[in-house]
Each structure stands twice: as structure tokens, then as C-alpha cells.
Design an enzyme around this catalytic site. Structure first.
Site, PDB file in Angstrom:
ATOM      1  N   GLU A  55      18.323  11.930  34.971  1.00 18.53           N
ATOM      2  CA  GLU A  55      16.953  11.870  34.923  1.00 18.53           C
ATOM      3  C   GLU A  55      16.777  12.986  34.048  1.00 18.53           C
ATOM      4  O   GLU A  55      16.127  13.142  33.019  1.00 18.53           O
ATOM      5  CB  GLU A  55      16.156  12.323  36.303  1.00 18.53           C
ATOM      6  CG  GLU A  55      16.083  11.299  37.325  1.00 18.53           C
ATOM      7  CD  GLU A  55      15.427  11.549  38.519  1.00 18.53           C
ATOM      8  OE1 GLU A  55      14.967  10.606  39.029  1.00 18.53           O
ATOM      9  OE2 GLU A  55      15.633  12.808  39.000  1.00 18.53           O
TER      10      GLU A  55
ATOM     11  N   GLY B 226       9.973  19.738  41.781  1.00 20.41           N
ATOM     12  CA  GLY B 226       9.607  19.678  40.230  1.00 20.41           C
ATOM     13  C   GLY B 226      10.735  20.170  39.530  1.00 20.41           C
ATOM     14  O   GLY B 226      10.538  20.630  38.146  1.00 20.41           O
ATOM     15  N   SER B 227      11.945  19.961  39.517  1.00 21.68           N
ATOM     16  CA  SER B 227      13.028  20.169  38.708  1.00 21.68           C
ATOM     17  C   SER B 227      12.925  19.078  37.433  1.00 21.68           C
ATOM     18  O   SER B 227      13.099  19.658  36.318  1.00 21.68           O
ATOM     19  CB  SER B 227      14.301  20.074  39.352  1.00 21.68           C
ATOM     20  OG  SER B 227      14.656  18.677  39.761  1.00 21.68           O
ATOM     21  N   ASN B 228      12.297  18.043  37.582  1.00 26.34           N
ATOM     22  CA  ASN B 228      12.274  17.282  36.521  1.00 26.34           C
ATOM     23  C   ASN B 228      10.895  17.926  35.672  1.00 26.34           C
ATOM     24  O   ASN B 228      11.071  17.734  34.592  1.00 26.34           O
ATOM     25  CB  ASN B 228      11.828  15.781  36.773  1.00 26.34           C
ATOM     26  CG  ASN B 228      13.082  14.971  36.918  1.00 26.34           C
ATOM     27  OD1 ASN B 228      13.658  14.512  35.983  1.00 26.34           O
ATOM     28  ND2 ASN B 228      13.348  14.815  38.261  1.00 26.34           N
TER      29      ASN B 228
ATOM     30  N   LEU C 120       4.005  11.509  44.567  1.00 27.08           N
ATOM     31  CA  LEU C 120       4.238  10.469  45.890  1.00 27.08           C
ATOM     32  C   LEU C 120       2.979   9.821  46.074  1.00 27.08           C
ATOM     33  O   LEU C 120       3.042   8.721  46.975  1.00 27.08           O
ATOM     34  CB  LEU C 120       4.562  11.045  47.183  1.00 27.08           C
ATOM     35  CG  LEU C 120       5.890  11.700  46.699  1.00 27.08           C
ATOM     36  CD1 LEU C 120       6.444  12.469  47.972  1.00 27.08           C
ATOM     37  CD2 LEU C 120       7.119  10.880  46.250  1.00 27.08           C
TER      38      LEU C 120
ATOM     39  N   ASP D  44       5.944   1.166  42.151  1.00 25.00           N
ATOM     40  CA  ASP D  44       7.225   0.819  41.601  1.00 25.00           C
ATOM     41  C   ASP D  44       7.261  -0.443  40.886  1.00 25.00           C
ATOM     42  O   ASP D  44       8.249  -1.308  40.922  1.00 25.00           O
ATOM     43  CB  ASP D  44       8.278   1.162  42.274  1.00 25.00           C
ATOM     44  CG  ASP D  44       8.266   2.547  43.027  1.00 25.00           C
ATOM     45  OD1 ASP D  44       8.011   3.529  42.172  1.00 25.00           O
ATOM     46  OD2 ASP D  44       8.639   2.508  44.152  1.00 25.00           O
TER      47      ASP D  44
ATOM     48  N   HIS E 264      11.881   6.332  38.567  1.00 31.86           N
ATOM     49  CA  HIS E 264      12.137   5.954  40.091  1.00 31.86           C
ATOM     50  C   HIS E 264      13.648   6.227  40.141  1.00 31.86           C
ATOM     51  O   HIS E 264      14.191   5.878  39.309  1.00 31.86           O
ATOM     52  CB  HIS E 264      11.947   4.524  40.396  1.00 31.86           C
ATOM     53  CG  HIS E 264      11.874   4.215  41.655  1.00 31.86           C
ATOM     54  ND1 HIS E 264      11.168   4.628  42.824  1.00 31.86           N
ATOM     55  CD2 HIS E 264      13.112   3.618  42.377  1.00 31.86           C
ATOM     56  CE1 HIS E 264      11.635   4.266  43.864  1.00 31.86           C
ATOM     57  NE2 HIS E 264      12.724   3.656  43.506  1.00 31.86           N
TER      58      HIS E 264
ATOM     59  N   ASN F  79       6.262   6.463  35.285  1.00 25.53           N
ATOM     60  CA  ASN F  79       6.708   7.069  36.267  1.00 25.53           C
ATOM     61  C   ASN F  79       8.344   7.016  36.173  1.00 25.53           C
ATOM     62  O   ASN F  79       8.870   5.913  35.458  1.00 25.53           O
ATOM     63  CB  ASN F  79       6.267   6.311  37.625  1.00 25.53           C
ATOM     64  CG  ASN F  79       7.199   6.620  38.729  1.00 25.53           C
ATOM     65  OD1 ASN F  79       7.054   7.801  39.224  1.00 25.53           O
ATOM     66  ND2 ASN F  79       7.555   5.698  39.482  1.00 25.53           N
TER      67      ASN F  79
HETATM   68  C1  GAR Z   1      13.289  12.373  41.516  1.00 23.59           C
HETATM   69  O1  GAR Z   1      14.560  12.311  41.697  1.00 23.59           O
HETATM   70  C2  GAR Z   1      12.296  11.083  41.074  1.00 23.59           C
HETATM   71  O2  GAR Z   1      13.011  10.091  40.511  1.00 23.59           O
HETATM   72  C3  GAR Z   1      12.021  10.938  42.496  1.00 23.59           C
HETATM   73  O3  GAR Z   1      11.780  12.049  43.160  1.00 23.59           O
HETATM   74  C4  GAR Z   1      12.760  13.135  42.719  1.00 23.59           C
HETATM   75  C5  GAR Z   1      11.806  14.233  42.354  1.00 23.59           C
HETATM   76  O4  GAR Z   1      12.651  15.521  42.100  1.00 23.59           O
HETATM   77  N1  GAR Z   1      10.570   9.883  42.557  1.00 23.59           N
HETATM   78  C6  GAR Z   1      10.608   9.098  43.358  1.00 23.59           C
HETATM   79  O5  GAR Z   1      11.287   9.021  44.317  1.00 23.59           O
HETATM   80  C7  GAR Z   1       9.219   8.253  43.284  1.00 23.59           C
HETATM   81  N2  GAR Z   1       9.277   7.135  43.873  1.00 23.59           N
HETATM   82  P1  GAR Z   1      12.051  16.610  41.289  1.00 23.59           P
HETATM   83  O6  GAR Z   1      10.597  17.078  42.243  1.00 23.59           O
HETATM   84  O7  GAR Z   1      13.196  17.928  41.713  1.00 23.59           O
HETATM   85  O8  GAR Z   1      11.907  16.625  39.981  1.00 23.59           O
END
Ligand code: GAR
Length: 189
Positions: free
Chosen positions: A174, A12-14, A85, A145, A104, A102
Site C-alpha cells: 500500500e 491512518g498510516s496510509n 469503513l 468492494d 482494499h 478505495n
Molecule cells: C489498510 O490496510 C486498508 O487497505 C484497509 O484498512 C487498512 C487501514 O490501515 N482497508 C480496508 O480493509 C477496507 N475494506 P491504515 O489506517 O493504517 O491506513
């Protein structure tokens, strides 16, 4: 005030970066974090940041309509998948047309599809000898995707990059861009 729900499955850093960005936004507000993993670190982040979190299982998402009901009860305008996911069910996509987006961690349409997430994506990009990778923000449709792209940003892939170093570059993109892209989509709803 537009209401944003974030869906996340892991660290969940994003999600945290998005929540912090909208703390000072007069037009948009993050009203909830939706998570399908009871032990995901995103839940710790949501609690620290004072954003309500909703943990749900497969039945809540795909069968009973509990997630859909919660989204409607909160008055959500825009659903943001940030490291989430599971495939979004058709009834939610129908209720939120062009309102599910989303991110990616690669340049779609390459390196997308079922099972392509997180480190697996970066590993595949390096194995393919790509010179560039990056991020794609896109609308979500019924296939993994696959929806129309909204935004892309590119980074280089160096010969000595590992999945970890490439992940760091992609995460930096991101953090720099995703909140602003969300804002532009939300402001135009
Ligand atoms: C992110 O890099 C996102 O782009 C990716 O998962 C990571 C989650 O990081 N998403 C996918 O791969 C979706 N197919 P986070 O939990 O630290 O935000």
C-alpha cells in the site's frame, strides 16, 4: 491544482503516507481528512501534518448532506478512501462520478464485501489457504468492494504467515503504490 480528500476511520498510516507524498506534488493537494471516528489516530496524524480534519457522524453523511456540502465547499476533485469503513452514500457517488476510489487489502473480488476490513481480511486469506494476497485499488460504487479495479499488486502468503505478518506485507504494498495510483487518477481527471 487538483484537490484530494482522504476518508479514513482508524490509524491512518496510509493517509499519512499519501499526505507526505503530495506535499511535494505540483499538481495535486490533499485538502482534508474526513473521519467518522472522533478518537481515530488518523486525526492526530492530520493535525501533526497540518491538514484540516473533519469529523462527522452518520447523520452528516447519510441525511443532512453536511459531508457533501463540505466536499463541495473545499472544491474537492477526488475522494480517496484509505481504511474507511462506511459505505459512501449514493448522492456523493452521483456528485463525484469516477472520482471516489478505495484501497482494499486483498485481491478482489476475493475477500471483499461488508465486514471485510483490516485484520479480518488477512485472517480469511490465511484460513482459505491462499498462496497470494495483495492490494486492489478500485473505483467505488454503491456496493462494498465492487467497483472496477484500477490497480493490483501481489505478495506471497507463506505457510507461517499470521494475520499480523501478512498485514505488514500488504501495508508495504500500500505504501509503495497507493500514492502513485492516486496521482495517476488525479492527473487524468
Ligand atoms: C489498510 O490496510 C486498508 O487497505 C484497509 O484498512 C487498512 C487501514 O490501515 N482497508 C480496508 O480493509 C477496507 N475494506 P491504515 O489506517 O493504517 O491506513
Amino acid at each position: 491544482m487538483k484537490k484530494i480528500a482522504i476518508f479514513a476511520s482508524g490509524s491512518g498510516s496510509n493517509a499519512e503516507n499519501i499526505i507526505r507524498f503530495f506535499e511535494n506534488d505540483a499538481r495535486n493537494q490533499v485538502v482534508g481528512v474526513f473521519c467518522n471516528k472522533p478518537d481515530a489516530y488518523v486525526l492526530v496524524r492530520a493535525e501533526r501534518l497540518g491538514v484540516p480534519a473533519f469529523v462527522f457522524g452518520r447523520d452528516d453523511f447519510y441525511r443532512t448532506g453536511a459531508v457533501s456540502d463540505k466536499l463541495k465547499a473545499l472544491g474537492v476533485d477526488l475522494i480517496v478512501l484509505a481504511g474507511f469503513l462506511w459505505k459512501v452514500p449514493d448522492d456523493i457517488l452521483a456528485d463525484f462520478p469516477n472520482r471516489v476510489i478505495n484501497i482494499h487489502p486483498a485481491l478482489l473480488p476475493k475477500f471483499g464485501g461488508k465486514g471485510m476490513y483490516g485484520e479480518r481480511v488477512h485472517r480469511a486469506v490465511i484460513a482459505a489457504g491462499e498462496k497470494e494476497s495483495g492490494i486492489t485499488v478500485h473505483y467505488v460504487n454503491g456496493r462494498y468492494d465492487d467497483g472496477a479495479a484500477i490497480f493490483r499488486a501481489v505478495c506471497s502468503v507463506a505457510p507461517d504467515d499470521t494475520p499480523e505478518t501478512l498485514a505488514a506485507k500488504v501495508h508495504a504494498l500500500e505504501y509503495a503504490h497507493f500514492p502513485q495510483v492516486i496521482k495517476e487518477v488525479a492527473d487524468n481527471l
